[in-house]
Design a protein around this motif. Sequence first.
Motif, PDB file in Angstrom:
ATOM      1  N   CYS A  39       0.832  -1.207   0.000  1.00  0.00           N
ATOM      2  CA  CYS A  39       0.000   0.000   0.000  1.00  0.00           C
ATOM      3  C   CYS A  39       0.868   1.259   0.000  1.00  0.00           C
ATOM      4  O   CYS A  39       1.991   1.263   0.497  1.00  0.00           O
ATOM      5  N   ASP A  41       0.450   3.698   1.866  1.00  0.00           N
ATOM      6  CA  ASP A  41       0.332   4.319   3.185  1.00  0.00           C
ATOM      7  C   ASP A  41       1.656   4.937   3.645  1.00  0.00           C
ATOM      8  O   ASP A  41       2.723   4.311   3.557  1.00  0.00           O
ATOM      9  N   GLY A  66      -4.083   0.461  -1.090  1.00  0.00           N
ATOM     10  CA  GLY A  66      -4.580  -0.821  -0.614  1.00  0.00           C
ATOM     11  C   GLY A  66      -3.691  -2.012  -0.931  1.00  0.00           C
ATOM     12  O   GLY A  66      -3.906  -3.092  -0.410  1.00  0.00           O
ATOM     13  N   HIS A  97      -2.076  -4.015   4.846  1.00  0.00           N
ATOM     14  CA  HIS A  97      -1.837  -3.629   6.243  1.00  0.00           C
ATOM     15  C   HIS A  97      -3.135  -3.344   6.965  1.00  0.00           C
ATOM     16  O   HIS A  97      -4.162  -3.038   6.349  1.00  0.00           O
ATOM     17  N   CYS A 100      -6.032   0.218   7.033  1.00  0.00           N
ATOM     18  CA  CYS A 100      -5.792   0.775   5.688  1.00  0.00           C
ATOM     19  C   CYS A 100      -6.928   1.706   5.295  1.00  0.00           C
ATOM     20  O   CYS A 100      -8.094   1.452   5.603  1.00  0.00           O
ATOM     21  N   GLY A 101      -6.566   2.776   4.609  1.00  0.00           N
ATOM     22  CA  GLY A 101      -7.571   3.724   4.144  1.00  0.00           C
ATOM     23  C   GLY A 101      -8.557   3.117   3.160  1.00  0.00           C
ATOM     24  O   GLY A 101      -9.671   3.611   2.987  1.00  0.00           O
TER      25      GLY A 101
HETATM   26 ZN   LIG Z   1      -3.311   1.242   3.023  1.00  0.00          ZN
END
Ligand SMILES: [Zn+2]
Length: 188
Positions: A39, A41, A66, A97, A100-101
């Motif tokens: 991801c 992130d 993602g 993870h 995660c958004g």
């Molecule tokens: Zn993420």
Amino acid sequence: MNNLLNEILDHNVKFVENHEYEKYETTKFPNKRMVILTCMDTRLLELLPKALNLGNGDAKLIKDAGGLVSHPFGSVMRSILIAVYQLQAQEVLVIAHYDCGMSGLKAEPVIESMKERGITQETIETLTYSGIDIKQWLHGFDNVNESVEHSVDIIKNHPLMPKGVPVHGLVIDPKTGKLDLVVDGYQN
Ligand SMILES: [Zn+2]
């Protein structure tokens, strides 16, 4: 915000002048013969390589929102295939993870934000009439383990993927870096 690019460019001049790049010198072929999909992130930027003991040159790294293979013929899958066929990657790791958004992300609030930023309803409708399922496209995932299994499945069973390439699935804790194994690619 306007100074972000200038800050980067100023730093960059010194970085090159001071030969700071020398300690990163390596080749395009991964020392550890693997390609990782994970991801984008921010918490994983340094944490993930450290938690996996990866230095510059050790792995091919693909990132998206993602750590998803959202389309079997999109750029993520193409990147994995290029890594395997042209860049000596012999194993694939999908590392999603927790927190995660994309987890639980619904399309509707994203579309609302787009409208607030000036994207018209007409544009949304034109895309829909053109056959683009924008809600499906923007949708994240509901369960991180299932999402990892799904991405592993798409990669493993891709018609252009050679047999015998282990595809592992893991989930990383974005705070501690702890890895949980979801799919052991040697067992499948
Ligand atoms: Zn993420």
